[in-house]
Design a protein around this motif. Structure first.
Motif, PDB file in Angstrom:
ATOM      1  N   UNK A  19      15.001   6.993 -20.240  1.00 32.95           N
ATOM      2  CA  UNK A  19      13.852   7.559 -20.057  1.00 32.95           C
ATOM      3  C   UNK A  19      13.738   8.392 -18.647  1.00 32.95           C
ATOM      4  N   UNK A  20      12.944   9.674 -18.667  1.00 30.70           N
ATOM      5  CA  UNK A  20      12.703  10.372 -17.576  1.00 30.70           C
ATOM      6  C   UNK A  20      11.190  10.313 -17.322  1.00 30.70           C
ATOM      7  N   UNK A  21      11.030   9.658 -16.135  1.00 32.35           N
ATOM      8  CA  UNK A  21       9.470   9.670 -15.969  1.00 32.35           C
ATOM      9  C   UNK A  21       9.010  11.008 -15.359  1.00 32.35           C
ATOM     10  N   UNK A  22       7.766  11.537 -15.455  1.00 30.84           N
ATOM     11  CA  UNK A  22       7.367  12.834 -15.040  1.00 30.84           C
ATOM     12  C   UNK A  22       6.368  12.394 -13.829  1.00 30.84           C
ATOM     13  N   UNK A  23       6.843  11.958 -12.866  1.00 32.06           N
ATOM     14  CA  UNK A  23       5.860  11.756 -11.566  1.00 32.06           C
ATOM     15  C   UNK A  23       5.348  13.002 -11.049  1.00 32.06           C
ATOM     16  N   UNK A  24       4.437  13.066 -10.421  1.00 34.15           N
ATOM     17  CA  UNK A  24       3.775  14.128  -9.757  1.00 34.15           C
ATOM     18  C   UNK A  24       4.714  14.286  -8.437  1.00 34.15           C
ATOM     19  N   UNK A  25       4.771  15.315  -7.974  1.00 34.60           N
ATOM     20  CA  UNK A  25       5.559  15.725  -6.914  1.00 34.60           C
ATOM     21  C   UNK A  25       5.180  17.024  -6.234  1.00 34.60           C
ATOM     22  N   UNK A  26       5.304  16.740  -4.799  1.00 30.76           N
ATOM     23  CA  UNK A  26       4.707  17.934  -4.056  1.00 30.76           C
ATOM     24  C   UNK A  26       6.020  18.711  -3.232  1.00 30.76           C
ATOM     25  N   UNK A  27       6.365  19.806  -3.223  1.00 33.68           N
ATOM     26  CA  UNK A  27       7.319  20.519  -2.655  1.00 33.68           C
ATOM     27  C   UNK A  27       7.264  21.160  -1.519  1.00 33.68           C
TER      28      UNK A  27
END
Length: 359
Positions: A19-27
């Motif tokens: 499983x690959x979680x799609x977490x929110x990220x900030x770059x």
């Protein structure tokens, strides 16, 4: 960019569970050793769940080191990656054209699948397959207006392409005076059917904002400045200007000091007249007040003074006003049997008489 850092944050979950979680990220991106990106490089990310894009066209050869920081908004883990951009010198394409896509946004154009679709439509318009995308620019970076946050409103994207082949017949129509006259007048430009190749409406170009660049026509460089001896020429004796004439500051003093002072004095006099000159006074007020009302007022004051005296001397007898069956007018005391015949106030002599002042 999201896929790479998601593997960095959760490598074990993908390895064991698949499983690959799609977490929110900030770059956050910046040039190594500097607080911001180079002037030719842009970064865009609309939302933490969206992907981030670095885009731009370098202006000089060399290496550029970009530091990319990713912050996971669920776990607040942080990861860092160093991106090396190596730019090699290459001969520029001689014929270039810039097209404006009004129904696009830059983050929707940067994915490779969308860029291939736009490139294929422009290849048909240019009538050649040897076409390369040179630059992609957001319309806001070119002075465009921010669109309304409604459906059907877009920022717009400028796409610049280049080729070694000369412009096609459709593109050459843009250099005609008739086409330029129609665009200057704001009229709708009629595009021939053989010049319309956009399969998707959002990939259709705005013809009046299309520009063609022929880099084979190199403008001559301006002549170099001539070098002199560095010594000023002798122009004779320099006569400095005389000192300026004396100026009279008395009118300025009158305008800035005297006039405001006079206005302030007049306002003070007017306020004093309103506060003190228009008051009717105690005597005039008493003359216009009914005697019964004045009597009651004086009685209240008398009783108040008497109570204050009692408060200071606790050993005095009870005041007359507190005794039973006391006549406040005459000061006489009456027995309980005669209390009904003694009026306390004038109104009790005739219950139906009107003691209020009437005009």
């Amino acid at each position: 960019m999201r896929e790479y850092f998601q593997n960095v944050f959760e490598p074990l979950s993908k390895l064991y569970t698949g499983l690959l979680h799609d977490d929110p990220m900030i770059f956050k991106c910046n040039k190594q050793g500097f607080p911001d990106l180079p002037e030719w490089l842009r970064f865009i990310q609309r939302h933490p769940v969206d992907n981030g894009f670095l885009y731009g066209t370098p202006t000089s050869p060399g290496k550029t080191f970009i530091e990319i920081y990713a912050i996971n908004k669920h776990s607040y883990d942080t990861a860092k990656e160093l991106l090396v951009i190596k730019v090699v010198p290459e001969k520029m394409l001689p014929y270039q054209a810039e097209f404006f896509l009004a129904l696009r946004e830059v983050e929707k154009v940067l994915p490779s699948s969308v860029r291939i679709e736009i490139q294929q439509d422009l290849q048909k318009l240019w009538n050649t397959e040897a076409l390369e995308i040179v630059n992609i620019t957001n319309a806001l970076d070119r002075g465009g207006r921010v669109p309304l946050p409604l459906a059907g409103h877009y920022e717009g994207v400028y796409v610049k392409v280049g080729s070694r082949k000369y412009f096609s017949r459709c593109l050459q129509r843009m250099m005609t005076p008739e086409h330029q006259r129609q665009c200057a007048a704001g009229a709708k430009v009629k595009v021939p059917g053989e010049c319309s190749f956009c399969k998707i409406p959002s990939n259709c170009i705005t013809w009046c904002k299309t520009e063609l660049f022929d880099l084979t026509k190199v403008e001559p460089a301006p002549p170099a400045p001539t070098m002199g001896s560095g010594i000023l020429e002798d122009v004779g004796y320099f006569d400095p200007p005389e000192s300026p004439p004396d100026r009279d500051y008395f009118p300025d003093y009158i305008v800035t000091v005297v006039v405001p002072l006079i206005i302030a004095i007049l306002l003070c006099l007017l306020l004093a007249y309103i506060m003190y000159g228009r008051r009717e006074g105690v005597a005039k007020r008493n003359a216009r007040t009914n005697n019964i009302q004045l009597y009651h007022q004086q009685t209240i004051h008398g009783n108040t003074e008497e109570l204050r005296g009692m408060a200071s001397h606790r050993g005095v007898p009870a005041p007359l006003s507190t005794l039973p069956m006391f006549n406040s007018r005459t000061g006489e005391r009456a027995s309980p049997l005669q209390s009904d015949s003694i009026p306390l106030i004038m109104a009790q002599q005739d219950p139906y008489s009107d003691t209020l002042p009437r005009k």
